[in-house]
Write a protein that holds these residues in place. Sequence first.
Motif, PDB file in Angstrom:
ATOM      1  N   ALA A  68      37.581  55.864  37.671  1.00  0.00           N
ATOM      2  CA  ALA A  68      38.517  56.751  38.777  1.00  0.00           C
ATOM      3  C   ALA A  68      38.693  57.023  39.935  1.00  0.00           C
ATOM      4  N   VAL A  69      37.131  57.589  40.366  1.00  0.00           N
ATOM      5  CA  VAL A  69      36.499  57.961  41.257  1.00  0.00           C
ATOM      6  C   VAL A  69      35.629  56.598  42.079  1.00  0.00           C
ATOM      7  N   GLY A  70      35.351  56.086  41.027  1.00  0.00           N
ATOM      8  CA  GLY A  70      34.212  54.665  41.895  1.00  0.00           C
ATOM      9  C   GLY A  70      33.161  55.407  42.304  1.00  0.00           C
ATOM     10  N   ASN A  71      33.056  54.845  43.764  1.00  0.00           N
ATOM     11  CA  ASN A  71      31.768  55.133  44.393  1.00  0.00           C
ATOM     12  C   ASN A  71      31.819  56.586  45.228  1.00  0.00           C
ATOM     13  N   GLY A  72      32.898  57.614  44.457  1.00  0.00           N
ATOM     14  CA  GLY A  72      33.668  58.511  44.955  1.00  0.00           C
ATOM     15  C   GLY A  72      32.485  59.905  45.779  1.00  0.00           C
ATOM     16  N   PRO A  73      32.879  60.650  46.445  1.00  0.00           N
ATOM     17  CA  PRO A  73      31.954  62.015  47.226  1.00  0.00           C
ATOM     18  C   PRO A  73      30.930  62.143  46.271  1.00  0.00           C
ATOM     19  N   THR A  74      29.822  62.166  46.609  1.00  0.00           N
ATOM     20  CA  THR A  74      29.200  62.394  45.909  1.00  0.00           C
ATOM     21  C   THR A  74      27.800  62.408  44.391  1.00  0.00           C
ATOM     22  N   ASN A  75      29.062  61.047  43.951  1.00  0.00           N
ATOM     23  CA  ASN A  75      28.618  60.596  42.564  1.00  0.00           C
ATOM     24  C   ASN A  75      29.591  61.513  41.853  1.00  0.00           C
ATOM     25  N   LEU A  76      30.392  62.166  41.939  1.00  0.00           N
ATOM     26  CA  LEU A  76      31.785  63.236  41.224  1.00  0.00           C
ATOM     27  C   LEU A  76      31.330  62.094  39.832  1.00  0.00           C
ATOM     28  N   LEU A  96      46.424  73.425  42.709  1.00  0.00           N
ATOM     29  CA  LEU A  96      45.908  71.965  42.472  1.00  0.00           C
ATOM     30  C   LEU A  96      45.090  72.112  41.663  1.00  0.00           C
ATOM     31  N   LEU A  97      44.287  72.306  41.244  1.00  0.00           N
ATOM     32  CA  LEU A  97      43.022  72.534  39.866  1.00  0.00           C
ATOM     33  C   LEU A  97      44.115  73.315  38.664  1.00  0.00           C
ATOM     34  N   GLU A  98      45.201  73.530  38.227  1.00  0.00           N
ATOM     35  CA  GLU A  98      46.160  73.367  37.425  1.00  0.00           C
ATOM     36  C   GLU A  98      46.852  72.125  36.945  1.00  0.00           C
ATOM     37  N   MET A  99      46.592  71.053  37.640  1.00  0.00           N
ATOM     38  CA  MET A  99      46.772  69.978  36.856  1.00  0.00           C
ATOM     39  C   MET A  99      45.459  69.462  35.726  1.00  0.00           C
ATOM     40  N   ASP A 100      46.366  68.030  35.794  1.00  0.00           N
ATOM     41  CA  ASP A 100      44.947  68.026  34.812  1.00  0.00           C
ATOM     42  C   ASP A 100      43.714  67.027  35.316  1.00  0.00           C
ATOM     43  N   GLN A 101      42.470  67.070  34.801  1.00  0.00           N
ATOM     44  CA  GLN A 101      41.193  66.342  35.576  1.00  0.00           C
ATOM     45  C   GLN A 101      41.802  65.109  36.102  1.00  0.00           C
ATOM     46  N   SER A 102      42.475  64.180  35.568  1.00  0.00           N
ATOM     47  CA  SER A 102      42.413  62.752  36.098  1.00  0.00           C
ATOM     48  C   SER A 102      43.491  62.965  37.748  1.00  0.00           C
ATOM     49  N   GLU A 103      44.408  63.460  37.069  1.00  0.00           N
ATOM     50  CA  GLU A 103      45.196  64.357  37.660  1.00  0.00           C
ATOM     51  C   GLU A 103      44.602  64.621  40.161  1.00  0.00           C
ATOM     52  N   VAL A 104      43.606  65.379  39.572  1.00  0.00           N
ATOM     53  CA  VAL A 104      42.905  65.894  40.256  1.00  0.00           C
ATOM     54  C   VAL A 104      42.205  64.559  41.106  1.00  0.00           C
ATOM     55  N   HIS A 132      41.776  61.655  41.294  1.00  0.00           N
ATOM     56  CA  HIS A 132      43.258  61.113  41.694  1.00  0.00           C
ATOM     57  C   HIS A 132      43.362  61.619  43.079  1.00  0.00           C
ATOM     58  N   LEU A 133      43.376  62.871  43.863  1.00  0.00           N
ATOM     59  CA  LEU A 133      44.218  63.510  44.370  1.00  0.00           C
ATOM     60  C   LEU A 133      42.892  63.549  45.818  1.00  0.00           C
ATOM     61  N   ILE A 134      41.843  63.811  45.057  1.00  0.00           N
ATOM     62  CA  ILE A 134      40.518  63.968  45.879  1.00  0.00           C
ATOM     63  C   ILE A 134      40.324  62.377  46.240  1.00  0.00           C
ATOM     64  N   GLU A 135      40.872  60.943  45.709  1.00  0.00           N
ATOM     65  CA  GLU A 135      40.615  60.110  46.631  1.00  0.00           C
ATOM     66  C   GLU A 135      41.964  59.056  47.329  1.00  0.00           C
ATOM     67  N   SER A 136      42.395  59.789  47.080  1.00  0.00           N
ATOM     68  CA  SER A 136      43.718  59.485  47.293  1.00  0.00           C
ATOM     69  C   SER A 136      44.548  60.523  48.049  1.00  0.00           C
ATOM     70  N   PRO A 137      44.767  60.467  50.627  1.00  0.00           N
ATOM     71  CA  PRO A 137      44.797  61.492  51.077  1.00  0.00           C
ATOM     72  C   PRO A 137      46.382  61.317  50.516  1.00  0.00           C
ATOM     73  N   GLU A 138      47.411  59.686  50.318  1.00  0.00           N
ATOM     74  CA  GLU A 138      48.885  60.174  50.757  1.00  0.00           C
ATOM     75  C   GLU A 138      48.883  61.374  49.342  1.00  0.00           C
ATOM     76  N   ALA A 139      48.485  60.765  48.720  1.00  0.00           N
ATOM     77  CA  ALA A 139      48.099  61.778  47.212  1.00  0.00           C
ATOM     78  C   ALA A 139      48.354  62.967  47.192  1.00  0.00           C
ATOM     79  N   LEU A 140      47.774  63.657  47.975  1.00  0.00           N
ATOM     80  CA  LEU A 140      47.189  64.882  48.198  1.00  0.00           C
ATOM     81  C   LEU A 140      47.974  65.635  49.349  1.00  0.00           C
ATOM     82  N   SER A 141      48.281  64.623  50.034  1.00  0.00           N
ATOM     83  CA  SER A 141      49.129  64.842  51.237  1.00  0.00           C
ATOM     84  C   SER A 141      50.635  66.346  50.758  1.00  0.00           C
ATOM     85  N   SER A 142      50.939  64.749  50.127  1.00  0.00           N
ATOM     86  CA  SER A 142      52.049  65.061  49.475  1.00  0.00           C
ATOM     87  C   SER A 142      52.160  66.451  48.717  1.00  0.00           C
TER      88      SER A 142
END
Length: 113
Positions: free
Chosen positions: A14-22, A61-69, A71-81
């Motif tokens: 889900a994260v790929g090469n995300g920030p600081t190897n999340l 937002l942290l009340e959501m499932d870890q996988s959803e969070v 996704h929000l970190i990696e998707s600016p559009e989803a986060l904005s929504s």
Amino acid sequence: AAAAAAAAAAAAAAVGNGPTNLAAQLAAAQPEQRRAILGEQLYPLVERHEPSAAAKVTGMLLEMDQSEVLHLIESPEALSSKVQEAMAVLRQAGQMPAGAAAAASEGVIEASE
């Protein structure tokens, strides 16, 4: 241990090469530490959208499932929504002044979320 490895693999996908190897941080962390790690990544992103309510919205937002969070970190559009939805909920609950986030005037979080 197998479940943790599977979760780490899913997070890595889900994260790929995300920030600081999340994904690696989450895989190495105890379950109670994962929320803090996600929060540290999520807060500055939320703060860009809603500086005055960043802590409250991040907590929501942290009340959501870890996988959803993730996704929000990696998707600016989803986060904005989601930030807009959270702000609408806060305004409806009377916890934010109506003018605090005029751009977030339309979103509503569904009861299932």
